[in-house]
Design an enzyme around this catalytic site. Structure first.
Site, PDB file in Angstrom:
ATOM      1  N   GLU A 240      -1.784  -6.997  -1.557  1.00 36.60           N
ATOM      2  CA  GLU A 240      -2.074  -5.560  -1.741  1.00 36.60           C
ATOM      3  C   GLU A 240      -2.669  -5.241  -3.137  1.00 36.60           C
ATOM      4  OE1 GLU A 240      -0.145  -5.751   1.867  1.00 36.60           O
ATOM      5  OE2 GLU A 240       0.686  -6.520   0.037  1.00 36.60           O
TER       6      GLU A 240
ATOM      7  N   ASP B 127       5.098 -10.493  -0.926  1.00 38.26           N
ATOM      8  CA  ASP B 127       4.026 -11.263  -1.494  1.00 38.26           C
ATOM      9  C   ASP B 127       2.888 -10.324  -1.806  1.00 38.26           C
ATOM     10  OD1 ASP B 127       5.280 -13.489   0.633  1.00 38.26           O
ATOM     11  OD2 ASP B 127       5.066 -14.048  -1.428  1.00 38.26           O
TER      12      ASP B 127
END
Length: 1029
Positions: free
Chosen positions: A616, A613
């Site tokens: 970042e 997911d």
């Protein structure tokens, strides 16, 4: 003769191998060199600035001997002590000159005698020793290669290069995508020396001592310190050098120095986080600053010890548009911080390069992970410590080498350094948090036990897990759901069939004093029919998505398929995020948010192509569905050692637009900005303290969220690595941190999960979480004996919550760590410097988990003093030694430090019920029978209780056989709480009586020196006294 002695004793030999001199030619050469160094003959100029103390002129005077395999440089310093002669070392290129002692008239016979004396030292030189410009390690100064000025050796002769010891070689060719040849190296004007295979990490291509750098000039005094202009005369091997730089050295506080190097002509990107703005210069700084003008360098020393903390003269400064580099020596090899990486708490300086660029990858060694924290804490030879923070968010390498030394290497922004003087580790962290911001105060329920799994599949299954926990009497404060609650993985939805009962589940949790936390990924599905998915439709309308170079939303691929990415640097996005959360909260009144980049291959071990997911941010494709442009942001001239080899690897294109910025600059801020938006939204929705857990982090994140250490595995080594992880993030100002208990990926064993639950009960943030398709690992699925062990340790955690909550208060108002390395409390004990299999809560509670299978005992280090068994109160007196402790499967070893008082509480299965139970005080007497402790108390969830003076704060003190409470501040919540039991550890005599507030009361005194007084019913809001005699 006095003149000769005064002169010779201050000559430092700098760099020579195999001196070869013969006949009058050698004498004349030496004599000529000496004459060239007499006053008035020139030399490099240096200055010293100590805050407010004015400037002292410095001068380095170079000698030059020419012979076989030899180049030498001498430093003249009439003010230096005899120790410099003994060590034959000096601080690199920086020596103070006492101008009143300078000799203006030298006689020839003086010079001749001096030369004869120097020739008598050739037996030392012929040993092949390299003598460098440094004071000895014993004196607390670092070692480093000398800097030699030699125009005819711009590319470095083989002999000169060989004279630089391996550990002092600074890498001139840090690129990892090519094999460095001698031709490539010498094209950069650098030394090329191949080393044997056993010298792993030693660079073959490294800077010669005379490599061109910047020159410092036009120095001026400013209100906060000093400014100067740095000028480069020679082009480097990276494009677009910045030829003129502005240097600002700011004495912002006695304990804080700020050094900023920027383009003097054009604005450059600076990290957009709030930092304090000093208004006046420090009056009594704990540091001095010295300068080398040509080549430019800075040396920072501690005033009290003269220890060199920062010395940038060891290697040249680079400042090109996309390549900035500065090196420094380190005072010792003891270095900590520099996250986020998977490693021991103490970093290795044996040619160890750490890369910084937020990346979605399951934790593994030697790669860049989820967060970026370019801050380190360094210990000095005498046990003092300091910290250094580079405020820069661009992709970066930090190279460590055994000199010891460190090189910062980044590809954008500016060089913006803060130096924190400590002098102890705790104060270093507090000073660091003064700059990046103090952590927010956590909700009390956030400190309870949390349970989650990816793979519950339905709300009814989730609900059944909660019911089984209640039935077993297991403490639990929060139930979580992973992405399987969503409709086709779309944010702000829940599956109307599989999770139809989710609103009822949440209502049931609330009725039992429990809470609900859900995951949100920032990737917003972009493939729904127009008008059918409000988050995307409204996001397009408001322009909240990150756009490509053509101005359209960049489209990547995550869980729901093709997705757009919200731009959290845009204030409009924060409002859009709030509106979506507010709408969803009306259907499912969640209490906290889990914003993650959750995942990768462990998550898809069985059933998916990738489980990655988002914050970042992460992407299932590199860059975007349509790729990325070919430009200098996507393909910079230097790429740090990022996993995947390019900046766009498993994330979005570096060149895409975010508000007025490019992703190239702010990539690693994505998690921070999302956490900021999420915390703000929760405050507006719930009117209570926000609870946010994020995987990607950056400095100042603790103001908005906690952190968990990512997608670990059910392995014993992962359990160990969690301890350095929580210690590091407490240093980074994010005390609410933990790892997935029992491991996320893979299947745990019963023994491992019992041991991990014991350790995880002492993570500041305690959550059990695992992946789909693996064995369940919530406590109730194990055997009766395992359940009993898990329940026992969770009840211990809940009994200690008053103490833990007080630690979080101290973190919030003072920047103290919650989970703490032993070296923070015992910096004088070198045995603690590498300990990361044990840790402390605050300064009081020592935690020693079992981290290996099949163990029935554990070896623990006890610093000097008395340590009391938390369960029994029995003392252990240590001189600073390792002790083997019994560790049956149902027990984790806990010890209370002498001189401490902690408040505990009768535990219940939720923090809400526990908070109404009576308090117990544990008093651990020191050898002089004193002790002290504190308790912070409020309602556990309201906003800004400390700032609004709506709290209770009590100080407990023991002295001369008397325990007293002092109510420093009080509010109404304290009126509901009583102190019921007091246990005093270390009462060596059997008391004849115990007096409580003037009245004699019953008591007990055991053979292991524990005095216990119960049934006290003392109101917390009122002061009391208990004495024994």
């Amino acid at each position: 003769m006095l003149q000769i002695k005064h002169f010779v004793r201050n000559v430092s030999l700098i760099c020579c191998n195999h001196l070869h001199l013969s006949g009058s030619k050698a004498l004349l050469s030496a004599l000529s060199a000496l004459v060239r160094t007499l006053p008035g003959s020139g030399g490099r100029q240096f200055d010293s600035l100590s805050g407010g103390a004015g400037s002292v002129g410095l001068q380095t005077l170079p000698f030059s001997f020419t012979g076989r395999s030899c180049r030498k440089e001498f430093l003249l310093d009439p003010t230096a002590g005899e120790t410099l002669l003994e060590s034959w070392q000096a601080v690199p290129g920086i020596t103070k000159m006492n101008q009143q002692s300078t000799h203006r008239h030298w006689r020839p016979w003086v010079l001749m005698l001096t030369v004869i004396f120097l020739l008598g030292l050739t037996d030392v030189w012929n040993r092949g020793q390299t003598v460098r410009q440094l004071t000895s390690r014993e004196a607390g100064y670092p070692e480093s290669g000398a800097r030699i000025s030699s125009p005819q050796n711009r590319q470095g002769s083989g002999v000169t290069c060989l004279s630089i010891p391996e550990q002092d070689r600074f890498d001139c060719y840090p690129e990892r995508d090519r094999v460095v040849t001698q031709k490539l190296c010498e094209q950069r004007g650098c030394c090329f020396v191949q080393v044997t295979m056993d010298l792993t990490g030693v660079p073959w291509c490294f800077y010669p001592p005379n490599f061109p750098s910047y020159i410092l000039g036009n120095r001026t005094i400013t209100e906060l310190g000093e400014a100067g202009e740095l000028t480069r005369r020679n082009k480097t091997y990276y494009p677009r050098d910045i030829w003129k730089l502005q240097l600002n050295v700011m004495f912002e506080a006695d304990h804080r120095l700020h050094i900023k190097i920027n383009d003097s002509s054009n604005p450059r990107y600076e990290v957009p986080i709030e930092v304090p703005r000093a208004t006046k210069k420090a009056m009594n700084p704990l540091y001095t600053v010295e300068y080398s003008e040509d080549p430019f360098g800075i040396v920072v020393r501690r005033v009290s010890t003269r220890t060199v903390l920062l010395n940038t003269t060891v290697a040249p400064l680079f400042f090109a548009d996309q390549f900035l580099q500065m090196s420094t020596s380190l005072p010792s090899t003891y270095l900590y911080g520099l996250g986020e990486h998977r490693a021991g708490f103490l970093h290795s300086v044996q040619w160890n390069t750490l890369t910084f660029w937020a990346r979605d990858i399951a934790p593994q060694e030697s790669v860049n992970l989820y967060g970026v924290h370019p801050f380190y804490l360094s210990l000095e030879p005498d046990g003092k410590s300091h910290g250094v923070f580079l405020l820069n968010s661009n992709a970066m390498d930090v190279a460590l080498q055994p000199t010891p030394a460190l090189t910062w290497r980044t590809i954008g922004g500016i060089l913006d350094f803060y130096i924190f003087m400590g002098p102890d580790p705790n104060s270093v962290i507090q000073q660091y948090l003064e700059v990046i911001g103090l952590p927010s105060m956590v909700s009390a329920w956030g400190l309870g036990f949390h349970l989650c799994r990816w793979g519950y599949e339905t709300s009814n299954t989730t609900w059944e897990v909660v019911k089984q926990m209640r039935k077993a009497g297991m403490p639990q404060d929060a139930q979580w759901n992973d992405i399987d609650y969503m409709t086709n993985y779309r944010d702000f939805t829940f599956d109307p069939e599989r999770f139809a009962s989710l609103p009822q589940l949440v209502a049931d949790l609330h009725s039992h004093g429990q809470h609900y936390v859900m995951i949100l990924d920032p990737g917003i599905s972009s493939i729904q029919p127009p008008g059918s998915y409000w988050p995307y439709d409204e996001g397009l309308k408001r322009g909240v998505f990150i756009t490509n170079t053509s101005g359209s939303p960049l489209i990547g691929k995550v869980w729901p398929g093709l997705t757009a990415f919200p731009d959290f640097t845009n204030p409009d996005t924060h409002q859009w995020w709030l509106d979506n959360l507010l709408h969803f909260h009306k259907a499912v009144p969640f209490d906290g948010l889990w914003i993650e980049a959750c995942g990768h291959q462990e998550r898809c071990h069985h059933s998916c192509t990738k489980r990655q997911d988002m914050n970042e941010p992460s992407n299932f494709v590199d860059g975007s569905e349509s790729g990325c442009p070919t430009n200098e942001l996507e393909n910079p001239p230097f790429v740090p050692g990022v996993l995947g080899g390019s900046l766009r690897s498993r994330t979005i294109c570096a060149s895409v637009k975010q508000k007025a910025l490019t992703h190239y600059n702010v990539h690693s801020l994505y998690g921070l900005m999302e956490a900021k938006a999420s915390a703000s939204a929760l405050i507006k929705i719930r009117k209570k303290r926000p609870f946010v857990i994020s995987r990607s982090t950056f400095p100042s994140q603790g103001k908005y969220s906690g952190h968990w250490l990512g997608d670990n595995r059910s392995q014993w080594k992962d359990m160990y690595f969690s301890i350095p992880g929580i210690l590091n993030f407490n240093m980074f100002g994010i005390p609410l941190v933990g790892a997935d208990i029992c491991g996320f990926g893979g299947s745990t064993t019963e023994e491992m999960c019992v041991r991990w639950m014991q350790l995880g009960a002492f993570y500041p943030f305690s959550r059990n979480h695992n992946v789909q398709k693996e064995k369940a690992q919530d406590p109730t699925v194990f055997s009766a004996s395992a359940q009993a062990a898990m329940k026992r340790v969770l009840l211990i955690r809940y009994s200690l919550l008053p103490y833990l909550y007080t630690l979080f208060h101290h973190s919030h108002i003072r920047g103290e760590t919650v989970a703490r390395a032993l070296l923070f409390e015992f910096p004088e004990d070198k045995n603690t410097y590498s300990i990361d299999r044990q840790f402390l809560w605050g300064r009081s509670l020592l935690i020693t988990p079992v981290l290996e299978p099949g163990a029935s005992s554990v070896t623990a280090y006890f610093p000097k003093g008395v340590w009391y068994n938390l369960y029994t109160g029995s003392p252990l007196v240590s001189t600073g030694e390792y002790v083997k402790l019994p560790a049956p499967l149902d027990t984790i070893n806990l010890h209370l430090r002498e001189g401490e008082i902690i408040a505990t509480q009768e535990p219940a299965t939720t923090t809400w019920v526990s908070s109404g139970n009576p308090l117990y005080l544990l008093v651990a007497l020191s050898q002089d029978t004193s002790a002290k402790g504190y308790l912070f108390w409020d309602d556990g969830e309201s906003l800004d209780t400390y700032e609004r003076n709506d709290y209770t704060y009590v100080e407990f003190t023991t002295d001369k056989n008397e325990l007293t409470s002092k109510v420093l501040h009080v509010n109404v919540d304290a009126s509901y709480i009583k102190v019921d039991i007091v246990s005093v550890f270390g009462v060596k005599f059997h008391p004849s009586r115990v007096i409580v507030n003037g009245k004699s009361v019953p008591f007990s005194h055991s053979s292991n020196q524990v005095l216990t007084v119960d049934n006290l019913h003392l109101p917390l809001e009122k002061q009391f006294s208990i004495c024994w005699s």
